[in-house]
Design a protein around this motif. Structure first.
Motif, PDB file in Angstrom:
ATOM      1  N   VAL A   1       1.135  -1.838   0.229  1.00 18.58           N
ATOM      2  CA  VAL A   1       0.320   0.130   0.081  1.00 18.58           C
ATOM      3  C   VAL A   1       1.326   1.085  -0.169  1.00 18.58           C
ATOM      4  O   VAL A   1       1.010   1.684  -1.165  1.00 18.58           O
ATOM      5  CB  VAL A   1      -0.673  -0.100   1.276  1.00 18.58           C
ATOM      6  CG1 VAL A   1      -1.695   1.765   1.316  1.00 18.58           C
ATOM      7  CG2 VAL A   1      -1.625  -1.243   1.263  1.00 18.58           C
TER       8      VAL A   1
ATOM      9  N   ARG B   1      -9.469   0.590   2.937  1.00 20.58           N
ATOM     10  CA  ARG B   1      -9.170  -0.496   2.838  1.00 20.58           C
ATOM     11  C   ARG B   1      -9.662  -1.423   3.356  1.00 20.58           C
ATOM     12  O   ARG B   1     -10.188  -2.980   4.488  1.00 20.58           O
ATOM     13  CB  ARG B   1      -8.672  -1.050   1.766  1.00 20.58           C
ATOM     14  CG  ARG B   1      -8.681  -0.691   0.648  1.00 20.58           C
ATOM     15  CD  ARG B   1      -7.706  -0.695  -1.006  1.00 20.58           C
ATOM     16  NE  ARG B   1      -6.601  -0.096  -0.271  1.00 20.58           N
ATOM     17  CZ  ARG B   1      -6.095   0.847  -0.628  1.00 20.58           C
ATOM     18  NH1 ARG B   1      -6.406   1.706  -2.257  1.00 20.58           N
ATOM     19  NH2 ARG B   1      -5.205   2.077  -0.501  1.00 20.58           N
TER      20      ARG B   1
ATOM     21  N   VAL C   1      -4.538   4.108   8.988  1.00 12.43           N
ATOM     22  CA  VAL C   1      -4.162   5.638   8.704  1.00 12.43           C
ATOM     23  C   VAL C   1      -2.768   5.401   7.949  1.00 12.43           C
ATOM     24  O   VAL C   1      -1.917   4.463   8.252  1.00 12.43           O
ATOM     25  CB  VAL C   1      -4.129   6.421   9.867  1.00 12.43           C
ATOM     26  CG1 VAL C   1      -5.523   6.524  10.389  1.00 12.43           C
ATOM     27  CG2 VAL C   1      -3.494   6.105  10.938  1.00 12.43           C
TER      28      VAL C   1
HETATM   29  P1  NAD Z   1      -6.064   3.019   2.885  1.00 14.76           P
HETATM   30  O1  NAD Z   1      -5.812   4.252   2.230  1.00 14.76           O
HETATM   31  O2  NAD Z   1      -7.551   1.712   2.077  1.00 14.76           O
HETATM   32  O3  NAD Z   1      -7.063   4.104   4.692  1.00 14.76           O
HETATM   33  C1  NAD Z   1      -6.748   5.201   5.120  1.00 14.76           C
HETATM   34  C2  NAD Z   1      -7.726   5.449   5.588  1.00 14.76           C
HETATM   35  O4  NAD Z   1      -6.930   6.180   6.525  1.00 14.76           O
HETATM   36  C3  NAD Z   1      -8.573   6.044   4.162  1.00 14.76           C
HETATM   37  O5  NAD Z   1      -9.488   6.244   4.205  1.00 14.76           O
HETATM   38  C4  NAD Z   1      -8.018   7.219   5.115  1.00 14.76           C
HETATM   39  O6  NAD Z   1      -8.947   8.614   4.906  1.00 14.76           O
HETATM   40  C5  NAD Z   1      -7.968   7.533   6.484  1.00 14.76           C
HETATM   41  N1  NAD Z   1      -6.836   8.003   7.020  1.00 14.76           N
HETATM   42  C6  NAD Z   1      -6.283   9.470   6.185  1.00 14.76           C
HETATM   43  N2  NAD Z   1      -5.838  10.024   7.747  1.00 14.76           N
HETATM   44  C7  NAD Z   1      -6.366   9.878   8.459  1.00 14.76           C
HETATM   45  C8  NAD Z   1      -6.378   9.848  10.084  1.00 14.76           C
HETATM   46  N3  NAD Z   1      -5.312  11.344  10.118  1.00 14.76           N
HETATM   47  N4  NAD Z   1      -7.056   9.768  10.756  1.00 14.76           N
HETATM   48  C9  NAD Z   1      -8.145   9.734  10.602  1.00 14.76           C
HETATM   49  N5  NAD Z   1      -8.178   8.759   8.988  1.00 14.76           N
HETATM   50  C10 NAD Z   1      -7.551   8.894   8.115  1.00 14.76           C
HETATM   51  O7  NAD Z   1      -5.300   2.469   3.269  1.00 14.76           O
HETATM   52  P2  NAD Z   1      -5.408   1.029   3.509  1.00 14.76           P
HETATM   53  O8  NAD Z   1      -5.023   0.060   2.105  1.00 14.76           O
HETATM   54  O9  NAD Z   1      -6.707   0.757   4.650  1.00 14.76           O
HETATM   55  O10 NAD Z   1      -3.516   1.131   4.335  1.00 14.76           O
HETATM   56  C11 NAD Z   1      -3.470   1.386   5.767  1.00 14.76           C
HETATM   57  C12 NAD Z   1      -2.525   1.632   6.972  1.00 14.76           C
HETATM   58  O11 NAD Z   1      -1.810   0.138   6.289  1.00 14.76           O
HETATM   59  C13 NAD Z   1      -1.359   1.856   5.923  1.00 14.76           C
HETATM   60  O12 NAD Z   1      -0.339   3.086   6.457  1.00 14.76           O
HETATM   61  C14 NAD Z   1      -0.013   1.327   4.653  1.00 14.76           C
HETATM   62  O13 NAD Z   1       0.609   1.607   5.177  1.00 14.76           O
HETATM   63  C15 NAD Z   1      -0.510   0.115   6.527  1.00 14.76           C
HETATM   64  N6  NAD Z   1      -0.156  -1.000   5.725  1.00 14.76           N
HETATM   65  C16 NAD Z   1       0.194  -2.059   6.433  1.00 14.76           C
HETATM   66  C17 NAD Z   1       0.536  -3.138   5.942  1.00 14.76           C
HETATM   67  C18 NAD Z   1       2.056  -4.236   7.022  1.00 14.76           C
HETATM   68  O14 NAD Z   1       2.406  -5.108   7.046  1.00 14.76           O
HETATM   69  N7  NAD Z   1       1.843  -3.708   8.528  1.00 14.76           N
HETATM   70  C19 NAD Z   1       0.813  -3.487   5.234  1.00 14.76           C
HETATM   71  C20 NAD Z   1      -0.492  -2.893   4.059  1.00 14.76           C
HETATM   72  C21 NAD Z   1      -0.196  -1.814   4.972  1.00 14.76           C
END
Ligand code: NAD
Length: 315
Positions: free
Chosen positions: A73, A156, A217
Motif C-alpha cells: 500500500v 480498505r 491510517v
Molecule cells: P486506505 O488508503 O485504503 O485507508 C486509509 C484511510 O485512512 C483512508 O480512508 C483515509 O481517509 C484515512 N485517514 C487518513 N488520515 C487520517 C487521519 N489522520 N485520521 C483518520 N483517518 C485518516 O489504506 P489501507 O489500504 O487501509 O492501509 C492503511 C495502512 O496500513 C497504511 O498505512 C498502510 O501503509 C498500512 N499497511 C500495513 C501493512 C503491514 O504489513 N503491517 C500492510 C499493508 C498496509
C-alpha cells in the motif's frame, strides 16, 4: 525487460513475467550497493516492498530505470514525485494485503484478551512444574463478542477488519478523516450475504467507547495517538497498530501500559524499524510482530501477480 525484485516476489508473479519474455532477478541487494548493481545489470524495473528505500539519490544514480513497483500500500519508502519528474512510472498494489492485515489485527487482539503471548512463553518453561499457577494467572481473559471494536482509518483495511469484528459478534465504531459512511458486505461460505451500513463517528467517541482500537491510517507527520488519547481510553482496552510506525507515540504507549491505564497493545510496525527499542520488545503487555501484516502466502501471491499484470500492461 530486466526486473530486479529486491524484497522478493511470488513465484506466480515470476512465472507470469518470464512467460512474457522478461528476466526477473530475485536477489536482495544491500541498499548501498543497489545503484551499482542496477547499472551493471541494466535493471529497467525495480520491485520493492517496504524494506528497500527508493530515494532521490538512488533514482539520480540509476541509468535505465523505467518503472518502480511497490508490492503493497504505502509509498512512503519511494520518492514518488522525484521518480515521476524523471519519467519513471510508479505502480503499487493497494488492495492485495487487506485480508492479511485484518487477520493479524484479530490475532493481536486475542493475544491481548486471552494472554496468549505470555502463556505461550511460560508454558514451555513452567507448564510442567506450575500448570495450576499459570492456569490461575491467565484465567481472567475476556470474550470478544458483545464488545466494541474501534477502527481509526476506515479505508480498505479498516473496512475489511470491520467484517472480522462483526463476524465475532462485536459492535464496530469507526473514525475516518474523509469517509462518512461505508457499506460492509459480509459474504459467507454458502453464498449468503449481509450488508452493514456503518456511519463513521468522531475520533473521541472511538477512543472513549472502544474495548479495542485498531489503527489503519497512512503514514502521518505526527502521532495521532499520544498521551491524551491513551488516557481517554478504557483502562481495560487494548490498542493495535499495524499501519505505520509513529502513528502511536511509543513512549506514551509504554507509559500507559506500565501505569495500567491500558490493558494491552499489539504492534506490527515501529518508529525505528528495523531496530525497535528494547523497552518495547520486553514489555509483557505488548504483543509484537516484525511488520508482517501484509506478508502471507496469499497476499504475496496476489501482490506478485498484480505487479506482473501491471508491468505487462505498461510494456
Ligand atoms: P486506505 O488508503 O485504503 O485507508 C486509509 C484511510 O485512512 C483512508 O480512508 C483515509 O481517509 C484515512 N485517514 C487518513 N488520515 C487520517 C487521519 N489522520 N485520521 C483518520 N483517518 C485518516 O489504506 P489501507 O489500504 O487501509 O492501509 C492503511 C495502512 O496500513 C497504511 O498505512 C498502510 O501503509 C498500512 N499497511 C500495513 C501493512 C503491514 O504489513 N503491517 C500492510 C499493508 C498496509
Amino acid at each position: 525487460m530486466n526486473i530486479l525484485a529486491n524484497d522478493g516476489i511470488s513465484q506466480d508473479g515470476v512465472n507470469l513475467l518470464e512467460k512474457n519474455g522478461h528476466t526477473v532477478i530475485q536477489k536482495n541487494v544491500a541498499q548501498e550497493q543497489l545503484a551499482d548493481f542496477m547499472n551493471e545489470n541494466e535493471v529497467h524495473v525495480l520491485l520493492v516492498r517496504s524494506a528497500t528505500k527508493v530515494r532521490k539519490e538512488l533514482i539520480e544514480k540509476v541509468k535505465d530505470l523505467k518503472v518502480i513497483g511497490r508490492g503493497g500500500v504505502g509509498l512512503d519508502n519511494i520518492d514518488v514525485e522525484h521518480a515521476k519528474s524523471k519519467g519513471i512510472k510508479v505502480i503499487n498494489t493497494p488492495a492485495a494485503s487487506s485480508e492479511s492485515v485484518a487477520d493479524l489485527v484479530i490475532g493481536h487482539m486475542f493475544c491481548g484478551i486471552r494472554y496468549l503471548k505470555n502463556a505461550n512463553r511460560e508454558m514451555p518453561l513452567e507448564g510442567e512444574s506450575s500448570f495450576k499457577q499459570l492456569k490461575k494467572s491467565y484465567s481472567k481473559g475476556t470474550e470478544a463478542a458483545g464488545k466494541t471494536f474501534g477502527i481509526i482509518g476506515f479505508g480498505r483495511i479498516g473496512q475489511t477488519l470491520a467484517k472480522r469484528a462483526i463476524g465475532l459478534g462485536m459492535k464496530v465504531v469507526a473514525y475516518d478523516k474523509f469517509i462518512d459512511e461505508a457499506n460492509i458486505e459480509l459474504t459467507f461460505f454458502d453464498g449468503q450475504q449481509i450488508d452493514f451500513k456503518i456511519k463513521t463517528t468522531d475520533m473521541n467517541t472511538v477512543i472513549t467507547e472502544s474495548d479495542v482500537i485498531s489503527l489503519h491510517v497512512p503514514a502521518q507527520k505526527e502521532a495521532i495517538i499520544g498521551k491524551t488519547e491513551l488516557e481517554r481510553m478504557k483502562p481495560t482496552a487494548g490498542i493495535i497498530n499495524t499501519s505505520r510506525g509513529g502513528i502511536i507515540d511509543e513512549e506514551a504507549l509504554v507509559k500507559a501500559l506500565d501505569e495500567d491505564k491500558l490493558a494491552y497493545a499489539g504492534l506490527d510496525v515501529f518508529e525505528n524499524e528495523p531496530q525497535p527499542p528494547v523497552k518495547l520488545l520486553m514489555n509483557p503487555k505488548l504483543s509484537l510482530s516484525p511488520h508482517i501484516g501484509g506478508a502471507t502466502v496469499e497476499a504475496q501471491s496476489r501482490i506478485g501477480v498484480e505487479l506482473a499484470e501491471q508491468l505487462l500492461e505498461i510494456n
